[in-house]
Motif scaffolding. Sequence first.
Motif, short mmCIF file in Angstrom:
data_model
loop_
_atom_site.label_atom_id
_atom_site.label_comp_id
_atom_site.label_asym_id
_atom_site.label_seq_id
_atom_site.Cartn_x
_atom_site.Cartn_y
_atom_site.Cartn_z
N PRO A 1 0.82 -1.22 0.00
CA PRO A 1 0.00 0.00 0.00
C PRO A 1 0.85 1.27 0.00
CG PRO A 1 -0.87 -1.58 1.57
CD PRO A 1 0.46 -2.12 1.09
N VAL A 2 0.34 2.29 -0.68
CA VAL A 2 1.01 3.58 -0.77
C VAL A 2 0.15 4.61 -0.05
CG1 VAL A 2 1.73 5.39 -2.38
CG2 VAL A 2 2.11 3.00 -2.96
N ALA A 3 0.78 5.39 0.83
CA ALA A 3 0.05 6.43 1.56
C ALA A 3 0.25 7.76 0.85
CB ALA A 3 0.55 6.52 3.00
N GLY B 1 -2.31 10.88 3.79
CA GLY B 1 -2.99 10.16 4.87
C GLY B 1 -3.90 9.03 4.44
N GLU B 2 -4.13 8.87 3.14
CA GLU B 2 -4.98 7.78 2.64
C GLU B 2 -4.09 6.67 2.09
OE1 GLU B 2 -8.40 7.48 2.46
OE2 GLU B 2 -8.58 9.34 3.59
#
Length: 94
Positions: free
Chosen positions: A58-60, A63-64
């Motif tokens: 996953p890549v932030a 903040g998402e």
Amino acid sequence: MTPEEVARHEASHKLKPNGERPRLEKTTVNGREGYFVFPSPESGVGAGACCVVPYPRPVAITGEKYHYFILYADAKHIRDLAASLRFIDGEGGG
């Protein structure tokens, strides 16, 4: 969600950017299973397509967390662009 589910979600967008009957096609991009979404024939020449590929992790962004990279391009060039896609480890590991 699986790559296919994400692609189906893109294909069924309420604004129908890929026409009435977009076509999904399974592919492998940089060793990862992904899906193309191609526009239906009535969309015409130059219609947009997309390619959905899961990130290695996953890549932030602001903040998402994002689990999939979605590449948008015209249907004529989407395959070549997707074939050149490479994920780079943000920590310098390549």
